[in-house]
Design a protein around this motif. Structure first.
Motif, mmCIF file in Angstrom:
data_model
loop_
_atom_site.group_PDB
_atom_site.id
_atom_site.type_symbol
_atom_site.label_atom_id
_atom_site.label_comp_id
_atom_site.label_asym_id
_atom_site.label_seq_id
_atom_site.Cartn_x
_atom_site.Cartn_y
_atom_site.Cartn_z
ATOM 1 N N LYS A 9 0.831 -1.211 0.000
ATOM 2 C CA LYS A 9 0.000 0.000 0.000
ATOM 3 C C LYS A 9 0.862 1.257 0.000
ATOM 4 N N GLU A 10 2.011 1.190 0.666
ATOM 5 C CA GLU A 10 2.915 2.341 0.701
ATOM 6 C C GLU A 10 3.572 2.571 -0.657
ATOM 7 N N ASN A 12 2.586 1.233 -3.668
ATOM 8 C CA ASN A 12 1.597 1.330 -4.745
ATOM 9 C C ASN A 12 2.224 0.995 -6.105
ATOM 10 N N THR A 31 -5.971 -6.088 -7.996
ATOM 11 C CA THR A 31 -4.735 -5.322 -7.850
ATOM 12 C C THR A 31 -4.994 -4.037 -7.064
ATOM 13 N N LEU A 32 -6.088 -3.368 -7.388
ATOM 14 C CA LEU A 32 -6.448 -2.158 -6.656
ATOM 15 C C LEU A 32 -6.776 -2.457 -5.194
ATOM 16 N N GLY A 35 -3.800 -2.733 -2.941
ATOM 17 C CA GLY A 35 -3.023 -1.523 -2.755
ATOM 18 C C GLY A 35 -2.066 -1.197 -3.881
ATOM 19 N N ALA A 36 -2.105 -1.976 -4.967
ATOM 20 C CA ALA A 36 -1.274 -1.702 -6.136
ATOM 21 C C ALA A 36 -2.117 -1.025 -7.211
ATOM 22 N N SER A 37 -1.485 -0.705 -8.337
ATOM 23 C CA SER A 37 -2.193 -0.061 -9.450
ATOM 24 C C SER A 37 -2.092 -0.945 -10.688
ATOM 25 N N SER A 200 1.584 -8.014 -7.613
ATOM 26 C CA SER A 200 1.526 -6.794 -6.807
ATOM 27 C C SER A 200 2.564 -6.794 -5.694
ATOM 28 N N CYS A 204 7.736 -5.430 -3.960
ATOM 29 C CA CYS A 204 7.802 -4.956 -2.574
ATOM 30 C C CYS A 204 8.784 -5.737 -1.714
#
Length: 267
Positions: A9-10, A12, A31-32, A35-37, A200, A204
């Motif tokens: 989420k941080e 994204n 994906t949304l 917390g990803a796009s 996603s 990270c």
């Protein structure tokens, strides 16, 4: 690794999808929710530019399209060129010769970080006879841990096999995820959505297997939490996305059933 639910989420990350037409909207929404796009493309012309800005690339062969076969390979090679993590979902690889040939071409020409499929698809990649119809899997509940590990060694990447128990291996470390619900089988594309979740998490963490575990767990645990009081399937799907959106480290620590297992002998 559970802290990745906060990290995604941080950060994204921008997750580029070359995926199938049946589940493309759900993959974007998944994906949304985590917390990803999402970014979807079917264009040859923009491959170089779009892969360059992406955080990860998802390649899903679910809807076979002759015009896109070379596109998948081109996108995979671009991901390697720009050092972007790339994940393959070989949907129905055993169903037709065309799907088998495309998967082999991709595996031969692209270095994948993760390959995710159902148990039957992963067993097929390992050279085993499988039973299946179309893209469906016949999961008899038998332990496929050694098969998944050997396929991971063969492909030199993380391999995820979804089933009654999800299995994740990089050829050395091996995990089982016991969360889930049989109701996930009644929604088209939960496997495809799991692939998007892994995509996603990949940007990270520098530990690809942890990203693969988290993406798999996010789907299985959200499904388990959503499956309450024998709800009809439409309500269940809505709740699935709700729980995925609200998933946090506290919930994962409380409900996750993830086990690292030791496999000390070969098949």
């Amino acid at each position: 690794m559970f802290e990745l639910i906060r990290k995604v989420k941080e950060i994204n990350p921008l997750v580029l999808h070359y995926t199938n037409n049946v589940t493309i909207t759900d993959c974007a929404n998944t994906t949304l929710a985590i917390g990803a796009s999402p970014l979807m493309s079917f264009s040859y012309e923009e491959v170089e530019d779009i892969v360059k800005i992406a955080s990860a690339v998802v390649i899903n062969i679910g809807t076979m399209n002759s015009d896109q076969i070379d596109l998948y390979v081109l996108a995979g090679k671009a991901a390697n060129k720009y050092n972007k993590p790339v994940i393959l979902d070989p949907v129905g690889v055993f169903a037709t010769k065309a799907r088998t040939d495309l998967t082999n071409k991709l595996l031969n020409e692209v270095k994948f970080d993760v390959v995710r499929g159902n148990i039957s698809e992963i067993q097929f990649l390992g050279g085993l006879d499988v039973k299946g119809k179309g893209v469906d899997s016949f999961d008899d509940g038998s332990d496929a841990s050694f098969v998944v590990r050997e396929v991971a060694k063969k492909l030199e990447c993380v391999v995820v096999a979804s089933g009654k128990t999800d299995i994740v291996s990089d050829g050395e470390k091996n995990y089982k995820i016991y969360n889930g619900t049989s109701k996930l089988k009644f929604i088209t594309g939960t496997g495809c959505m799991s692939t998007s979740l892994i995509g996603s998490f990949l940007p990270c963490s520098d530990k690809k297997i942890e990203a693969a575990v988290m993406g798999t767990l996010a789907m299985s645990l959200s499904g388990e939490l959503a499956d309450k009081n024998n709800q009809p399937i439409g309500t269940f799907k809505t709740n699935l996305f709700d729980y995925m959106f609200n998933l946090d480290e506290e919930t994962i620590n409380k409900y996750a059933k993830v086990e690292e297992i030791q496999l000390n002998y070969a098949l």
